[in-house]
Structure formats: C-alpha cells, structure tokens
Scaffold this motif. Structure first.
Motif, mmCIF file in Angstrom:
data_model
loop_
_atom_site.group_PDB
_atom_site.id
_atom_site.type_symbol
_atom_site.label_atom_id
_atom_site.label_comp_id
_atom_site.label_asym_id
_atom_site.label_seq_id
_atom_site.Cartn_x
_atom_site.Cartn_y
_atom_site.Cartn_z
ATOM 1 N N LYS A 1 9.365 53.538 41.385
ATOM 2 C CA LYS A 1 9.530 54.850 42.021
ATOM 3 C C LYS A 1 9.335 54.824 43.530
ATOM 4 O O LYS A 1 9.716 55.773 44.217
ATOM 5 N N LEU B 1 18.143 52.431 39.210
ATOM 6 C CA LEU B 1 16.756 52.365 38.766
ATOM 7 C C LEU B 1 16.685 52.967 37.374
ATOM 8 O O LEU B 1 17.171 54.078 37.150
ATOM 9 N N ILE C 1 16.090 58.001 33.456
ATOM 10 C CA ILE C 1 14.739 58.076 32.928
ATOM 11 C C ILE C 1 14.764 58.214 31.407
ATOM 12 O O ILE C 1 15.813 58.435 30.801
ATOM 13 N N ASN D 1 13.033 54.551 45.542
ATOM 14 C CA ASN D 1 13.768 55.755 45.970
ATOM 15 C C ASN D 1 12.834 56.830 46.530
ATOM 16 O O ASN D 1 13.214 57.986 46.674
ATOM 17 N N ARG D 2 11.613 56.412 46.828
ATOM 18 C CA ARG D 2 10.619 57.252 47.501
ATOM 19 C C ARG D 2 10.213 58.486 46.705
ATOM 20 O O ARG D 2 9.847 59.514 47.276
ATOM 21 N N LEU D 3 10.265 58.373 45.384
ATOM 22 C CA LEU D 3 9.597 59.384 44.581
ATOM 23 C C LEU D 3 8.094 59.266 44.818
ATOM 24 O O LEU D 3 7.359 60.254 44.762
ATOM 25 N N TYR D 4 7.646 58.033 45.037
ATOM 26 C CA TYR D 4 6.303 57.767 45.519
ATOM 27 C C TYR D 4 6.436 57.042 46.854
ATOM 28 O O TYR D 4 7.333 56.207 47.019
ATOM 29 N N ASP E 1 13.970 53.753 34.272
ATOM 30 C CA ASP E 1 12.555 53.813 33.896
ATOM 31 C C ASP E 1 12.420 54.050 32.392
ATOM 32 O O ASP E 1 12.492 55.179 31.925
ATOM 33 N N ARG F 1 18.491 58.541 48.268
ATOM 34 C CA ARG F 1 18.620 58.767 46.832
ATOM 35 C C ARG F 1 20.069 58.894 46.385
ATOM 36 O O ARG F 1 20.384 58.620 45.227
ATOM 37 N N THR G 1 6.050 51.130 36.845
ATOM 38 C CA THR G 1 6.768 52.374 37.156
ATOM 39 C C THR G 1 6.485 52.821 38.583
ATOM 40 O O THR G 1 7.383 53.314 39.278
ATOM 41 N N THR G 2 5.257 52.658 39.032
ATOM 42 C CA THR G 2 4.915 52.996 40.417
ATOM 43 C C THR G 2 5.764 52.188 41.388
ATOM 44 O O THR G 2 6.309 52.729 42.364
ATOM 45 N N TYR H 1 19.564 56.888 39.099
ATOM 46 C CA TYR H 1 18.223 56.948 38.506
ATOM 47 C C TYR H 1 18.327 57.448 37.073
ATOM 48 O O TYR H 1 18.864 58.527 36.827
#
Length: 328
Positions: free
Chosen positions: A49, A162, A85, A52-55, A164, A78, A45-46, A83
C-alpha cells in the motif's frame, strides 16, 4: 517500463515503537510478477500500500521508473497503477460496465471508447459482454465479481498492478481457476504485478519472484525454485513446507528449472513438453518414457530450453540436505 525500487523503506505507525516495515531494499523489474508472502502482521500489505501511497512511508524512497512516488500528485500516481483487493470492492449501485470504466471516465474517455474497452476486458476475463455488461454486482458470483475487479484494474491499461489477497475469500476451485486466468492474462499483457498472499501454494504457482517477510523485514527475495532449493533459514523452510518437495515442484513450471539452449537440429515432438508443464509432471514423463532430456517449447512451439533428471536433482540437492539434517 515500470521498474520499482524500494530504498531503505520504513513504516512506523503512530503510537507504535515497532516498525511495520523495516528498512526494505529491493528492486522489481518491469514485467515481473512478484509475490509478497508471509504470515499475518509481517508487513506485506503495508509494503504494497505504500507503492500507491495509500500509506505513506516513514522513511526511505519508492522509485518508479526513476521518479520518487512522493514527487507525483497522488491522483496522477494512482491512475498509473491498477489496484485489486479481496472481495473485489465493486460499487453496488453501478453496472459492470460502469464499474469497469470508472477510471477511463475520470480520464475523459468518450463513450464509444469505453464501450469497446469494456467488451475487450470482459472477453479477456472470460465473461460474455452481452450477458454481463449491464448486470449489477449483486447478480454475480464471488468469482465473477473478482474477475470484474481485475477488469476494472486493467481498464486504463496501467503498467503496474497491485493485488492485495484478491482470491483470499473465494473457494478453492474458483481460486485455482482465477489463478489460471491471471497467469494467462500476464502472458498476454506483461504487466508489473505485485501480489500479496499468505498462501504458499499460490505464491509458488504465480510468482516470478517471492518476497518472504517476517516482522517487517525481508527475509528472502528470490525465485520460487531457489527458495525451495536454497531456503535462507529455518523460518523460510518451515513457511514453505520445506519437507514436502514433491508438492512444491508440482506448483512450479519447468520454465524456471530449464537450461536455455539453442537447438540447431530437429527434435522429435515426443521429446518436447510445453513451458507450462510443472516439474513434477516432467519428472513423471522422464521416468515413464526413459527419456534423458525433455525439450521445453513455448506457445509458438519453439524450443526455449531443456531439462533432465540430473539437472533437477542437482537444483534440489541443497533442500534435501537441509531436510536430512533436520531429521538427524
């Protein structure tokens, strides 16, 4: 085009000495369906993410169509990436139509265009627009909410999706139906999809390629059939349930195992099977009918390949040998 390249990507969370993602290098080609598979805490998951620069990655580069994602404004990046989830993430105070058109509205689409897009997407996910467009999330089942979540992610027609663990909180029957839906949608739209799951059967069924992760490292990146036939090590074999080959090949289509051929002469329709047929079913047909070859046809009924028992046996022989070594 929507090619994604990971170059020496590393993520270390603040206060941690251990990397959550460690020096990942891989390429996802445009139009591929790639699944990140592994147990909880493996980094899948890291890694997703960070696309899309969530992290933000600690080191390395993620490059989409030749451009480093860190060179783009976050909002611009984004808007090009859908995305989805777990639990759908729908806004409870908005109707289905308002939820679907969140991004198009931000992009300044006019009302008529958004109405037409809502109708198109609801039909795509097999929900009647007349019935569902004005409903609220609380009036939908879990499976219907996930369908709306998928429609929303597709609304602005992003080249990359993406996902998740989108089907993780849904019952098994609904989950299978949504997987079927996603397979059909991908056949029509040819998006670049990156999908996180810890469910091995889901990965084998959906993926063009699978990224198997452990402790932040990519252990193996290959097609489902190659992972079954050539697991890189004991961890991979145990993760995918290497001793249950019959179950595994029931999840993989013959399209992955076939040999491409150019047929010049007519073929008896009884000697053909759709490219959606799984390998186990194809084996059953060959054993029952006595046919040496089965020709694979696409949705246009055009022959795209051939499969036979000896070919399948040769593909799976390395896996059989590994199992026998483990028994002995």
């Amino acid at each position: 085009m929507s090619n994604i390249v990971f170059k020496n990507v590393r993520k270390v969370y603040r206060g941690s000495e251990k990397a959550a993602v460690n020096n990942v290098n891989l390429e996802v080609k445009s139009g591929e369906f790639v699944v990140f598979l592994g147990t909880s805490g493996c980094g899948k998951t890291t890694l997703l993410k960070m696309i899309n620069r969530l992290y933000e990655q600690t080191e390395g580069s993620i490059i989409i169509d030749g451009t480093d994602t860190r060179e783009l404004p976050v909002n611009e990046l984004r808007r090009k990436i859908g995305y989805v989830i777990q639990q759908s993430g729908l806004f409870p105070h908005m109707t289905v139509e308002k939820n679907i058109t969140v991004v198009p509205d931000m992009l300044g689409w006019d009302k008529k265009k958004m109405e037409l897009r809502t109708t198109e997407l609801l039909e795509l996910v097999h929900l009647d627009p007349k019935v569902y467009r004005n409903r609220y999330p609380r009036q939908l089942s879990g499976g219907q909410q996930q369908r709306i979540g998928l429609a929303r992610a597709l609304a602005a027609d992003p080249p990359i999706m993406l996902m998740d663990e989108p089907f993780g909180a849904i019952d098994a029957i609904t989950r299978t139906k949504l997987q079927d839906e996603l397979i059909n949608i991908q056949k029509k739209l040819h998006k670049t999809i990156l999908f996180v799951t810890h469910d091995v059967d889901e990965a084998l069924r959906l993926a063009d390629k699978i990224v198997i992760m452990k402790d932040g490292d990519v252990v193996q990146y290959d097609t489902p059939l190659n992972i079954i036939a050539h697991p890189k090590n004991e961890f991979v074999r145990d993760l995918i349930g290497g001793e249950d080959i019959i179950r595994q090949v029931s999840l993989i289509s013959v399209k992955e195992a076939m040999r491409k051929v150019a047929i010049q002469t007519a073929v008896n329709p009884g000697d053909t099977i759709p490219d959606t047929t799984d390998i186990k079913s194809a084996l059953g047909i060959m054993l029952k009918s006595g046919l040496e070859n089965l020709y694979i046809v696409d949705e246009k009924s055009e022959i795209i390949g051939v499969i036979n028992f000896a070919h399948i046996q040769a593909l799976l022989e390395p896996a059989n040998e590994m199992i026998m070594q483990g028994v002995n």
